[in-house]
Design an enzyme around this catalytic site. Structure first.
Site, PDB file in Angstrom:
ATOM      1  CG  ASP A  52     -35.063 -53.397 -29.202  1.00  0.00           C
ATOM      2  OD1 ASP A  52     -34.213 -52.650 -30.435  1.00  0.00           O
ATOM      3  OD2 ASP A  52     -35.373 -51.797 -29.030  1.00  0.00           O
ATOM      4  CB  SER A  53     -33.098 -55.554 -33.829  1.00  0.00           C
ATOM      5  OG  SER A  53     -31.747 -56.370 -33.419  1.00  0.00           O
ATOM      6  CG  ASP A  91     -31.161 -52.273 -27.585  1.00  0.00           C
ATOM      7  OD1 ASP A  91     -31.261 -51.274 -27.578  1.00  0.00           O
ATOM      8  OD2 ASP A  91     -31.556 -52.308 -28.969  1.00  0.00           O
ATOM      9  CE  LYS A 120     -29.222 -49.658 -29.639  1.00  0.00           C
ATOM     10  NZ  LYS A 120     -30.594 -49.317 -29.300  1.00  0.00           N
ATOM     11  CD  GLU A 122     -35.317 -47.255 -30.106  1.00  0.00           C
ATOM     12  OE1 GLU A 122     -36.007 -46.671 -29.395  1.00  0.00           O
ATOM     13  OE2 GLU A 122     -35.049 -48.459 -30.400  1.00  0.00           O
ATOM     14  CD  GLU A 189     -32.238 -47.449 -36.796  1.00  0.00           C
ATOM     15  OE1 GLU A 189     -31.794 -47.992 -35.479  1.00  0.00           O
ATOM     16  OE2 GLU A 189     -33.063 -48.046 -37.403  1.00  0.00           O
TER      17      GLU A 189
HETATM   18  O1  KIV Z   1     -31.787 -53.218 -32.063  1.00  0.00           O
HETATM   19  C1  KIV Z   1     -31.011 -53.162 -32.719  1.00  0.00           C
HETATM   20  O2  KIV Z   1     -30.172 -53.811 -33.436  1.00  0.00           O
HETATM   21  C2  KIV Z   1     -30.471 -51.763 -32.674  1.00  0.00           C
HETATM   22  C3  KIV Z   1     -29.629 -51.044 -34.338  1.00  0.00           C
HETATM   23  C4  KIV Z   1     -30.186 -51.102 -35.063  1.00  0.00           C
HETATM   24  C5  KIV Z   1     -28.990 -50.699 -33.618  1.00  0.00           C
HETATM   25  O3  KIV Z   1     -31.066 -50.845 -32.618  1.00  0.00           O
END
Ligand code: KIV
Length: 298
Positions: A52-53, A91, A120, A122, A189
């Site tokens: 989600d980055s 994500d 993924k 959090e 992280e």
């Molecule tokens: O969204 C992302 O890129 C991440 C990484 C920094 C692990 O969660």
């Protein structure tokens, strides 16, 4: 050692889990579209994280809270269509798994239908219900602990986590809970290396660190950080190692294009389609230049 990308078999979530204790570190890199995915695959990474980055590094938002499940489906699809043998992890964005169990599973399923082999999310013990429901739908889950950017307001900013004894113990308890629930691996992280080491030595699944030191079972970095793409004035975090300065090099290339156009040196004759003599003659006969579609020649 990992096989070169061209010859290797598809990486699966169980295969990543099985790397624990093998001494062969798990390599994960983010990607958000076809060109970035192709490069990560060609480099031989084990896992492509469609993070989600994307919010920060592609879409220009200040935080990850702005991206939706629709955005993530779009980017997971672009990455998956390149057909990588690396495991594609999608994500789950903020508010896509803080909802009802049914909606959580549907959102995870949308990432799988877009091509992800795992998702993924959090959080630790607080998110076990979501983790279990997704696993119950046969979707592998990658955990994410420490600095969890979707909790940025609750955490009070982008800060290293687990620096105090209680916080370090809480992180370890979260990690154990995620592993016991069935997560195949977990991202750590921005935590002190001693805490990452303690967690890595405690849990039976791989830890994949970012800003968590060298004792993790693997490492992840963001594509744009590895390549040196960053907005002017952006402060590079200490855990980032940039292996190129592509933002600078790309700017130089585009400046060169602008200047070539302005100088009249682009396009050259070799970069231009020309008519056949027959067509040129025919157009000349009628006195009509530049009408109709010319025949394409080399
Ligand atoms: O969204 C992302 O890129 C991440 C990484 C920094 C692990 O969660």
């Amino acid at each position: 050692m990992s096989e070169p990308a061209a010859s290797r078999r598809r990486v699966t979530a169980p295969a990543v889990a099985a790397r624990k204790g093998s001494g062969d570190p798990v390599v994960m890199v983010t990607a958000y579209d076809a060109p970035s995915a192709r490069l990560v695959e060609a480099a031989g990474a084990d896992v492509i994280l469609v993070g989600d980055s994307v919010a920060n590094v592609v879409l220009g938002y200040a935080d990850t809270l702005q991206v939706t499940i629709d955005d993530m489906v779009h980017h997971v699809g672009a990455v998956s269509r390149t057909g990588p043998s690396a495991l594609v992890v999608g994500d789950l964005p903020w508010l896509s798994y803080h909802v009802s169990t049914a909606d959580t599973v549907q959102n995870a399923a949308r990432l799988v239908r877009a091509g992800a082999g795992a998702v993924k999310l959090e959080g630790g013990r607080k998110r076990l219900k979501a983790v279990r429901a997704i696993l119950d739908a046969e979707i592998p889950v990658l955990g994410h602990l420490g600095l969890t950017p979707q909790s940025i307001h609750a955490l009070g900013g982008f800060k290293v986590q687990g620096k105090e004894l209680d916080a370090a113990q809480a992180l370890t308890d979260d990690a154990v809970a995620l592993a016991e629930a069935g997560c195949f691996a977990m991202v750590l992280e921005c935590v002190p290396d001693a805490v990452a080491r303690m967690i890595t030595e405690t849990v039976p699944v791989p830890t994949i660190g970012i800003g968590a030191g060298r004792h993790c079972d693997g490492q992840v970095l963001v594509w744009h950080d590895i390549l040196g793409f960053e907005a002017p004035g952006h402060r590079r975090p200490k855990f980032v190692r940039a292996y190129a300065e592509l933002e600078r090099d790309a700017a130089t290339a585009i400046e060169q294009f602008c200047s070539d156009v302005r100088a009249g040196s682009f396009p050259s004759s070799a970069e231009t389609y020309h008519m056949t003599d027959r067509m040129a003659e025919a157009l000349g006969l009628y006195g009509a230049t530049g009408v109709g579609e010319p025949e394409l020649t080399q």
